[in-house]
Design an enzyme around this catalytic site. Structure first.
Site, PDB file in Angstrom:
ATOM      1  N   LYS A 112      24.161 135.993  17.108  1.00  0.00           N
ATOM      2  CA  LYS A 112      22.862 136.192  17.764  1.00  0.00           C
ATOM      3  C   LYS A 112      22.675 137.570  18.417  1.00  0.00           C
ATOM      4  CE  LYS A 112      21.709 131.423  19.029  1.00  0.00           C
ATOM      5  NZ  LYS A 112      21.162 130.598  20.124  1.00  0.00           N
ATOM      6  N   GLY A 132      26.737 132.223  29.995  1.00  0.00           N
ATOM      7  CA  GLY A 132      26.877 132.667  28.608  1.00  0.00           C
ATOM      8  C   GLY A 132      25.521 132.982  27.997  1.00  0.00           C
ATOM      9  N   ASP A 156      14.526 130.358  21.565  1.00  0.00           N
ATOM     10  CA  ASP A 156      15.223 129.451  22.493  1.00  0.00           C
ATOM     11  C   ASP A 156      14.473 129.371  23.831  1.00  0.00           C
ATOM     12  OD1 ASP A 156      17.316 128.790  20.787  1.00  0.00           O
ATOM     13  OD2 ASP A 156      18.532 130.495  21.412  1.00  0.00           O
ATOM     14  N   GLY A 205      18.955 117.596  26.268  1.00  0.00           N
ATOM     15  CA  GLY A 205      18.912 118.898  25.607  1.00  0.00           C
ATOM     16  C   GLY A 205      18.400 118.906  24.177  1.00  0.00           C
TER      17      GLY A 205
HETATM   18  P1  ATR Z   1      27.049 130.109  25.233  1.00  0.00           P
HETATM   19  O1  ATR Z   1      26.731 131.415  24.621  1.00  0.00           O
HETATM   20  O2  ATR Z   1      26.802 128.920  24.326  1.00  0.00           O
HETATM   21  O3  ATR Z   1      26.381 129.913  26.561  1.00  0.00           O
HETATM   22  P2  ATR Z   1      29.690 130.911  26.222  1.00  0.00           P
HETATM   23  O4  ATR Z   1      29.305 132.336  26.309  1.00  0.00           O
HETATM   24  O5  ATR Z   1      31.010 130.571  25.633  1.00  0.00           O
HETATM   25  O6  ATR Z   1      28.638 130.059  25.395  1.00  0.00           O
HETATM   26  O7  ATR Z   1      29.563 130.255  27.671  1.00  0.00           O
HETATM   27  C1  ATR Z   1      30.047 129.018  27.963  1.00  0.00           C
HETATM   28  C2  ATR Z   1      29.793 128.720  29.438  1.00  0.00           C
HETATM   29  O8  ATR Z   1      30.474 127.507  29.781  1.00  0.00           O
HETATM   30  C3  ATR Z   1      30.336 129.790  30.363  1.00  0.00           C
HETATM   31  O9  ATR Z   1      29.503 129.891  31.477  1.00  0.00           O
HETATM   32  C4  ATR Z   1      31.712 129.228  30.740  1.00  0.00           C
HETATM   33  O10 ATR Z   1      32.223 129.705  31.952  1.00  0.00           O
HETATM   34  P3  ATR Z   1      33.140 131.029  31.972  1.00  0.00           P
HETATM   35  O11 ATR Z   1      32.195 132.195  31.903  1.00  0.00           O
HETATM   36  O12 ATR Z   1      33.889 130.949  33.235  1.00  0.00           O
HETATM   37  O13 ATR Z   1      34.032 130.941  30.741  1.00  0.00           O
HETATM   38  C5  ATR Z   1      31.357 127.763  30.863  1.00  0.00           C
HETATM   39  N1  ATR Z   1      32.543 126.907  30.787  1.00  0.00           N
HETATM   40  C6  ATR Z   1      33.266 126.591  29.692  1.00  0.00           C
HETATM   41  N2  ATR Z   1      34.300 125.777  30.023  1.00  0.00           N
HETATM   42  C7  ATR Z   1      34.230 125.587  31.373  1.00  0.00           C
HETATM   43  C8  ATR Z   1      35.008 124.846  32.337  1.00  0.00           C
HETATM   44  N3  ATR Z   1      36.080 124.139  31.953  1.00  0.00           N
HETATM   45  N4  ATR Z   1      34.628 124.890  33.626  1.00  0.00           N
HETATM   46  C9  ATR Z   1      33.554 125.606  34.022  1.00  0.00           C
HETATM   47  N5  ATR Z   1      32.762 126.314  33.165  1.00  0.00           N
HETATM   48  C10 ATR Z   1      33.106 126.309  31.872  1.00  0.00           C
END
Ligand code: ATR
Length: 270
Positions: free
Chosen positions: A66, A129, A102, A236
């Site tokens: 993306k 993210g 989105d 969602g």
């Molecule tokens: P996307 O682009 O789909 O939003 P991403 O960039 O991988 O995906 O982001 C995933 C989000 O989920 C992030 O905010 C991540 O937090 P971090 O920035 O700290 O990695 C969050 N996330 C994933 N696993 C998590 C967990 N176990 N606890 C808290 N936040 C989590």
């Protein structure tokens, strides 16, 4: 003439978008097609440049392309620029145009889920993210003040600077809940095969709406907790369905509808 559209990503096998667009093609009696194409990162540029010559009118772009696909676009609309990601392409007059639907998908999902935008003054976004960026831009477009909290504080800080959003420590998020009329989970927590999002919602006001952009399972642990407290919840799946409307119209020339029948049809594939 029948139009051809695609979704590119990697992996792409489990994408629901082909089911969704092919449902609408059938519903409208159109002879076009929409297919999933697995494109590994190293083939992105070559593939995107070749698609118009293969008769495609455009398509969707998903993880992990993306952001990178923006470099391949001749024009990018304002919303996609604000998010920093393109999820929809239109090939027109020899040009590649990039959009982000989105943002619209998020807004329409909340609206059709019964959220009253005149009541929502501020939103707390969990996560930092790509999905969080689209949600933040959507909130800003609707004049909703945004605060962000994320496990990795630096990522929240980056969004805070970029969008002028407030930031909170992940460990202190519950303390602030009373300030918000909308809570949105954009993290992967609560997704099938992922740990649940553990959050105490008792500080949320009774008028607050809780939205999870995770749609598999359709009722995440977060939504279940919110519903048990009598809060309004929006799942969602509608974001996925509504984000697809503009692309379908661009490629196939008909504005499709997000109906209960479509929702039921897609739910069966989860
Ligand atoms: P996307 O682009 O789909 O939003 P991403 O960039 O991988 O995906 O982001 C995933 C989000 O989920 C992030 O905010 C991540 O937090 P971090 O920035 O700290 O990695 C969050 N996330 C994933 N696993 C998590 C967990 N176990 N606890 C808290 N936040 C989590």
């Amino acid at each position: 003439m029948s139009s051809k559209a695609f979704i590119i990503g990697s992996p792409i096998e489990h994408s629901l978008s082909p089911k969704l667009h092919n449902y609408w093609l059938r519903e409208h009696g159109l002879t076009g097609s929409y297919e999933a194409i697995n494109v590994p990162p190293e083939y992105l540029a070559k593939t995107v440049r070749a698609l118009p010559g293969k008769g495609y009118v455009g398509g969707n772009v998903t993880i992990p392309h993306k952001e990178k696909v923006m470099m391949l676009c001749d024009d990018i609309d304002q919303t996609a620029l604000a998010v920093g990601a393109v999820n929809t392409l239109k090939f027109e007059h020899g040009k590649i145009k990039g959009y982000n639907t989105d943002v619209h998908g998020f807004t329409e999902n909340l609206r059709s889920g019964g959220a009253d935008f005149s009541v929502i003054k501020s939103a707390l976004v969990l996560g930092a993210g790509g999905a969080a960026r689209a949600v933040i831009v959507a909130c800003m477009k609707n004049n909703i003040r945004v605060a962000v909290t994320n496990r990795t504080f630096e990522r929240a800080e980056k969004l805070g600077k970029e969008y002028g959003a407030e930031i909170y420590n992940w460990d202190e998020k519950e303390k602030h809940l009373g300030e918000f009329q909308l809570l949105v989970n954009t993290t992967s927590l609560g997704m099938k095969n992922q740990p649940p999002l553990e959050i105490d919602l008792s500080n949320l006001g009774a008028e607050a709406v809780v939205n999870d952009i995770v749609y598999n399972p359709i009722e995440t642990p977060l939504l279940k907790t919110a519903r048990a407290l009598g809060l309004e919840t929006v799942d969602g799946l509608g974001m996925l369905l509504h984000q697809a409307v503009d692309g379908f119209e661009m490629w196939f020339g008909k504005k499709p509808e997000v109906t209960e029948a479509l929702r039921k049809y897609i739910l069966d594939f989860l």
